[in-house]
Write a protein that holds these residues in place. Sequence first.
Motif, PDB file in Angstrom:
ATOM      1  N   ARG A  67      57.650 -29.948 112.464  1.00 23.27           N
ATOM      2  CA  ARG A  67      58.477 -29.647 113.628  1.00 23.27           C
ATOM      3  C   ARG A  67      59.845 -30.304 113.489  1.00 23.27           C
ATOM      4  NH1 ARG A  67      59.189 -32.430 118.298  1.00 23.27           N
ATOM      5  NH2 ARG A  67      59.799 -31.251 120.158  1.00 23.27           N
ATOM      6  N   GLN A  68      59.880 -31.529 113.026  1.00 30.52           N
ATOM      7  CA  GLN A  68      61.137 -32.231 112.815  1.00 30.52           C
ATOM      8  C   GLN A  68      61.970 -31.558 111.718  1.00 30.52           C
ATOM      9  OE1 GLN A  68      62.493 -34.627 114.643  1.00 30.52           O
ATOM     10  NE2 GLN A  68      60.695 -34.538 115.998  1.00 30.52           N
ATOM     11  N   ALA A  69      61.292 -31.059 110.688  1.00 34.34           N
ATOM     12  CA  ALA A  69      62.008 -30.364 109.609  1.00 34.34           C
ATOM     13  C   ALA A  69      62.710 -29.109 110.139  1.00 34.34           C
ATOM     14  CB  ALA A  69      61.039 -30.000 108.486  1.00 34.34           C
ATOM     15  N   LEU A  70      62.027 -28.401 111.035  1.00 32.74           N
ATOM     16  CA  LEU A  70      62.629 -27.201 111.618  1.00 32.74           C
ATOM     17  C   LEU A  70      63.801 -27.551 112.529  1.00 32.74           C
ATOM     18  CD1 LEU A  70      59.403 -25.134 112.420  1.00 32.74           C
ATOM     19  CD2 LEU A  70      61.092 -24.668 110.637  1.00 32.74           C
ATOM     20  N   LEU A  71      63.676 -28.659 113.275  1.00 33.52           N
ATOM     21  CA  LEU A  71      64.780 -29.075 114.129  1.00 33.52           C
ATOM     22  C   LEU A  71      65.992 -29.489 113.301  1.00 33.52           C
ATOM     23  CD1 LEU A  71      62.926 -31.073 116.929  1.00 33.52           C
ATOM     24  CD2 LEU A  71      63.994 -28.814 117.101  1.00 33.52           C
ATOM     25  N   HIS A  72      65.760 -30.135 112.159  1.00 38.58           N
ATOM     26  CA  HIS A  72      66.866 -30.462 111.257  1.00 38.58           C
ATOM     27  C   HIS A  72      67.527 -29.184 110.744  1.00 38.58           C
ATOM     28  CE1 HIS A  72      66.829 -34.819 110.944  1.00 38.58           C
ATOM     29  NE2 HIS A  72      65.497 -34.819 110.839  1.00 38.58           N
ATOM     30  N   PHE A  73      66.720 -28.170 110.456  1.00 41.22           N
ATOM     31  CA  PHE A  73      67.261 -26.891 110.015  1.00 41.22           C
ATOM     32  C   PHE A  73      68.153 -26.293 111.108  1.00 41.22           C
ATOM     33  CE2 PHE A  73      66.753 -22.273 110.389  1.00 41.22           C
ATOM     34  CZ  PHE A  73      67.366 -21.853 109.210  1.00 41.22           C
ATOM     35  N   LYS A  74      67.676 -26.341 112.356  1.00 42.23           N
ATOM     36  CA  LYS A  74      68.451 -25.786 113.465  1.00 42.23           C
ATOM     37  C   LYS A  74      69.779 -26.510 113.622  1.00 42.23           C
ATOM     38  CE  LYS A  74      68.431 -24.931 118.442  1.00 42.23           C
ATOM     39  NZ  LYS A  74      67.706 -25.088 119.724  1.00 42.23           N
ATOM     40  N   GLN A  75      69.762 -27.839 113.441  1.00 41.77           N
ATOM     41  CA  GLN A  75      70.990 -28.614 113.594  1.00 41.77           C
ATOM     42  C   GLN A  75      72.024 -28.281 112.522  1.00 41.77           C
ATOM     43  OE1 GLN A  75      69.754 -32.697 113.619  1.00 41.77           O
ATOM     44  NE2 GLN A  75      68.738 -32.556 115.620  1.00 41.77           N
ATOM     45  N   SER A  76      71.572 -27.874 111.350  1.00 41.93           N
ATOM     46  CA  SER A  76      72.497 -27.644 110.240  1.00 41.93           C
ATOM     47  C   SER A  76      73.085 -26.234 110.231  1.00 41.93           C
ATOM     48  CB  SER A  76      71.802 -27.902 108.901  1.00 41.93           C
ATOM     49  OG  SER A  76      70.755 -26.965 108.689  1.00 41.93           O
ATOM     50  N   VAL A  77      72.450 -25.300 110.952  1.00 42.96           N
ATOM     51  CA  VAL A  77      72.962 -23.935 110.968  1.00 42.96           C
ATOM     52  C   VAL A  77      73.783 -23.697 112.229  1.00 42.96           C
ATOM     53  CG1 VAL A  77      71.007 -23.082 109.614  1.00 42.96           C
ATOM     54  CG2 VAL A  77      70.926 -22.945 112.108  1.00 42.96           C
ATOM     55  N   VAL A  78      74.550 -22.626 112.198  1.00 43.19           N
ATOM     56  CA  VAL A  78      75.325 -22.193 113.356  1.00 43.19           C
ATOM     57  C   VAL A  78      74.642 -20.949 113.914  1.00 43.19           C
ATOM     58  CG1 VAL A  78      77.568 -21.433 114.204  1.00 43.19           C
ATOM     59  CG2 VAL A  78      77.434 -23.104 112.335  1.00 43.19           C
ATOM     60  N   ASP A  79      74.177 -21.064 115.152  1.00 41.16           N
ATOM     61  CA  ASP A  79      73.429 -19.980 115.788  1.00 41.16           C
ATOM     62  C   ASP A  79      74.365 -19.225 116.732  1.00 41.16           C
ATOM     63  OD1 ASP A  79      71.591 -18.313 116.891  1.00 41.16           O
ATOM     64  OD2 ASP A  79      70.436 -19.852 117.926  1.00 41.16           O
ATOM     65  N   TYR A  80      75.031 -18.181 116.195  1.00 47.62           N
ATOM     66  CA  TYR A  80      76.082 -17.507 116.947  1.00 47.62           C
ATOM     67  C   TYR A  80      75.553 -16.755 118.162  1.00 47.62           C
ATOM     68  CZ  TYR A  80      79.183 -18.543 113.044  1.00 47.62           C
ATOM     69  OH  TYR A  80      79.925 -19.193 112.094  1.00 47.62           O
ATOM     70  N   ASN A  81      74.348 -16.219 118.070  1.00 49.89           N
ATOM     71  CA  ASN A  81      73.804 -15.412 119.171  1.00 49.89           C
ATOM     72  C   ASN A  81      72.676 -16.112 119.932  1.00 49.89           C
ATOM     73  OD1 ASN A  81      75.585 -13.378 118.592  1.00 49.89           O
ATOM     74  ND2 ASN A  81      74.125 -12.194 117.383  1.00 49.89           N
ATOM     75  N   GLY A  82      72.439 -17.376 119.649  1.00 54.93           N
ATOM     76  CA  GLY A  82      71.429 -18.130 120.376  1.00 54.93           C
ATOM     77  C   GLY A  82      70.004 -17.668 120.137  1.00 54.93           C
ATOM     78  N   VAL A  83      69.730 -17.163 118.934  1.00 52.63           N
ATOM     79  CA  VAL A  83      68.378 -16.660 118.659  1.00 52.63           C
ATOM     80  C   VAL A  83      67.371 -17.801 118.515  1.00 52.63           C
ATOM     81  CG1 VAL A  83      69.167 -14.536 117.584  1.00 52.63           C
ATOM     82  CG2 VAL A  83      68.887 -16.575 116.186  1.00 52.63           C
ATOM     83  N   LEU A  84      67.859 -19.012 118.299  1.00 49.59           N
ATOM     84  CA  LEU A  84      66.960 -20.163 118.153  1.00 49.59           C
ATOM     85  C   LEU A  84      66.863 -20.961 119.450  1.00 49.59           C
ATOM     86  CD1 LEU A  84      68.032 -21.462 114.607  1.00 49.59           C
ATOM     87  CD2 LEU A  84      66.309 -19.756 115.195  1.00 49.59           C
ATOM     88  N   SER A  85      67.107 -20.314 120.566  1.00 48.22           N
ATOM     89  CA  SER A  85      67.073 -21.027 121.844  1.00 48.22           C
ATOM     90  C   SER A  85      65.671 -21.512 122.188  1.00 48.22           C
ATOM     91  CB  SER A  85      67.602 -20.117 122.962  1.00 48.22           C
ATOM     92  OG  SER A  85      66.830 -18.926 123.041  1.00 48.22           O
ATOM     93  N   SER A  86      64.637 -20.886 121.620  1.00 53.29           N
ATOM     94  CA  SER A  86      63.264 -21.319 121.895  1.00 53.29           C
ATOM     95  C   SER A  86      62.890 -22.570 121.116  1.00 53.29           C
ATOM     96  CB  SER A  86      62.279 -20.191 121.557  1.00 53.29           C
ATOM     97  OG  SER A  86      62.329 -19.879 120.171  1.00 53.29           O
ATOM     98  N   TRP A  87      63.735 -22.964 120.179  1.00 50.94           N
ATOM     99  CA  TRP A  87      63.487 -24.170 119.386  1.00 50.94           C
ATOM    100  C   TRP A  87      64.043 -25.376 120.155  1.00 50.94           C
ATOM    101  CZ3 TRP A  87      64.046 -23.676 113.397  1.00 50.94           C
ATOM    102  CH2 TRP A  87      63.490 -22.471 112.961  1.00 50.94           C
ATOM    103  N   GLY A  88      63.217 -26.365 120.440  1.00 53.23           N
ATOM    104  CA  GLY A  88      63.713 -27.517 121.177  1.00 53.23           C
ATOM    105  C   GLY A  88      62.694 -28.636 121.260  1.00 53.23           C
ATOM    106  N   SER A  89      62.989 -29.619 122.114  1.00 51.53           N
ATOM    107  CA  SER A  89      62.149 -30.808 122.248  1.00 51.53           C
ATOM    108  C   SER A  89      61.544 -30.940 123.632  1.00 51.53           C
ATOM    109  CB  SER A  89      62.981 -32.067 121.939  1.00 51.53           C
ATOM    110  OG  SER A  89      63.529 -32.009 120.636  1.00 51.53           O
ATOM    111  N   GLY A  90      61.808 -29.990 124.538  1.00 52.23           N
ATOM    112  CA  GLY A  90      61.261 -30.078 125.876  1.00 52.23           C
ATOM    113  C   GLY A  90      59.755 -29.848 125.895  1.00 52.23           C
ATOM    114  N   ASP A  91      59.148 -30.118 127.073  1.00 51.02           N
ATOM    115  CA  ASP A  91      57.697 -29.962 127.206  1.00 51.02           C
ATOM    116  C   ASP A  91      57.265 -28.529 126.938  1.00 51.02           C
ATOM    117  OD1 ASP A  91      57.537 -32.619 127.809  1.00 51.02           O
ATOM    118  OD2 ASP A  91      57.592 -32.311 130.002  1.00 51.02           O
TER     119      ASP A  91
END
Length: 861
Positions: A67-91
């Motif tokens: 899960r942390q590896a995927l979050l690092h991936f999200k931080q390094s990319v630019v998500d122009y259309n917000g397709v990774l909005s479901s990726w996060g740390s909330g409950d």
Amino acid sequence: MLLRMVYKSMPSLLRNQKPELAIPDEVAFLMKMGGNGSPLQYLIAFSLLLLSFKACYAKVGCIERERQALLHFKQSVVDYNGVLSSWGSGDDKGDCCKWIGVECNNQTGHVITLELHDLALGGSLSSHLGNLSNLQSLDLGYNYGYMTCENLDWLSGLPLLTYLDLSEVDLSKAIHWGQAINKIPSLTVLYLRYTQLCWSIPTVSISHINSSTSLVVLDLAWNGWNGLTCSMYPWLFNFSSLVHLDLSHNDLNGSIPDVLGNMTTLAYLDLSSNQLEGEIPKSLRYLCKLETLYLSINNLTGLLEKDFLACSNDTLEHLDLSYNQLKGMSFPQLSGFSQLRELRVGFNQLNGTLHESFGQLPQLRVLSIPSNSLQGTVSENQLFVLSKLEYLDLSFNSFIFNISLEQVPQFQASEILLASCKLGPRFPSWLQTQKLLDKLDISASGISDVIPNWFWNSTRNLAWLNISNNHFSGTLPNLTLYPSLGMDLSSNCFEGSIPQSIFDTHWLDLSKNMFSGSISSSCGISVPLGLLHLDLSSNQLSGELPKYWEQWKDLIVLNLANNNFSGKIRNSISSLYKLRTLHLRNNSLTGALPWSLKDCSYLSLVDLGKNKLSGRIPAWIGDSLSNLIVLNLRSNDFNGSIPLNLCRLKQIQMLDISGNNLSGKIPKCLKHLTAMSHKESSDIAYEELVSEMLFTYVDNTLVQWKGKESEYKNTLRFIKSIDFSSNNLIGGIPIELTYLVELVSLNFSRNNLVGPIPATIGQLKSLDFLDLSQNQLQGEIPDSLSQIAGLSVLDLSNNTLSGKIPLGTQLQSFSASTYKGNLGLCGPPLLTKCQEDEPGEVSFTGLIRKKEDDQDDANDI
């Protein structure tokens, strides 16, 4: 009843249970009893078993490390259309297995698939993806946000990866990508298209690297920019199990390696659009499983032998050898290729005839062999028996169709292209059977006939029709046309008026016919999708131009040249604001240029020559029509001086205002026509995509060249010329003109110019044509003129030039007529000899004259 059903089904359930499931003790006890338990006991046991199934198949949440590896991936990319909005740390986002594009193993919770294909992601790829150690499929291909990755070393942490797609990820800095791929032992499918790959020679011998021998699909296409060359072959040929190999659109050169014949598992091989040369290797005949072979757009030569793919005659479905230099005295026999569906061998040097074996290709859908030197008779036994044929292109060969009127094709084709094949003199009646035609080209096919009515009815579904360069006669009926139809009926013998309905097209060329009447009311019709191209040139049309142009507001090309139109060009022409090409040459148009023409700011070519236009040349041309490449106003009645604003046409390559009544001096600011001082040239060509069909147009115009008018089209871009001849211009030739060092043609003849020829005229090294005749030029011919090696036409006649013609092979190669009418000239090629200086006597006359000329030029500047 329920107990009975459970009782009967229990033994089979127990027998088929999976070994990895933990069976409750109660169920195990009943199994030991051999089925002697009561129905109630069976019901209890069955319930326990269902609960155990549910527990075992319940999804397990994702692994925190992954899960942390995927979050690092999200931080390094630019998500122009917000397709990774479901990726996060909330409950509500804690379980990465529920994130978009992520798939986990239901039992272990490990991430096994990451699919983010064709999205708007950019930025850089994080090496933390290497922590997804159970990943089996990674697809980040075709993201259009510009994604980069500087190395692929992290791939070594994915030992279970079988599918990898990084197409359109910039890997130009990942120079050791080949070694990284070799460290993925399970990899089966690899797509690295459009990745700007380059090949770096490995620092470790390839033989000592564990290659991914399991690789089945390898696609490295479209990596030619950075040089994916044949130096990668040793790495490539380590993969012995390849079924699909695509190396198209790269920089592969040299010959096709023979070792390809050892890759006997290949079913798909694409080496098109490279720089390969030499013959097709005979080793390819050993690829017995080959289904697709694409070798087009290379420099392959040699004879095309009939057995060059002998082993694959039962499997080959697609063969493309087009755009090479292949030769052959006869077309290869293909009767054994029972599965062949697509055959493309166009744009080669094949000659000879079509073999009868063409009729023995029962699966053939595409037959494309245009632009060869094939000849001979085409019979119904070769073509009409191909029942599945959909695409037929035999154009630009010398075939003669010998097909009786009774013969009916067994196919229903969507495209038939037979340009330059002899079909005539009668109209081919077998076309009446083709109900699915989308494109038809029978241009230059020797037909001298009237078009039958049934044919016009069949055009309702056509998207492209070309019957140009024949001898069709008669009139055109009112037609109900397909809205996106493109139609070329040029160079025939059609006559009468042009029906209004025919303008309901996208592309219409009726030039070089005998149409007559007016088109002044044609603009009033409704064109739903817009007419883009209209060419009515070289007919007998008359009357005034349309008063209103609004319905043709989408026009890009308008050519009404060589007709009998009269009257003024109306201000309403500003409605054609998309116009890029305007040909109104050789009519009888009068009046001044309408000021509203400046709203057509996209214009790159304006040809209004040979009319009766008058007034001053508008200054706004240089300000508002800044995209002009060609401006031709020759042979009109324009007066006044040359506007200085014309010097702002920085893209102009052909400027012709000859044959008018212009006066005043030649502007010194002509040096700002920068396109004439640079080697780069601009094409006048357009492409328009309409209803999935690409319309291509290359402009042409008449150029006054070497004393006669010639039409230039594909070579128009190389003509850089200025023609101010046949006016009333005065003053001298500005020295600034010699800054235009890429000028090819210069004509100032038939004016009243005075003064010397600029001493620096030799800077115009590209000049091929120079005419300064019939002026009042004085002084000597500059020595630098003899340094223009490519000058083929020179006319300095009828001036007052004097002195010795400079010695050199160039100026002496012209005839004496080049210098006639200059009584003060002497020396070869003239018979008049120059007076030799006395021995030892130094003449200062030339030095004094040179000093005076330099002073005059300095004063002009």
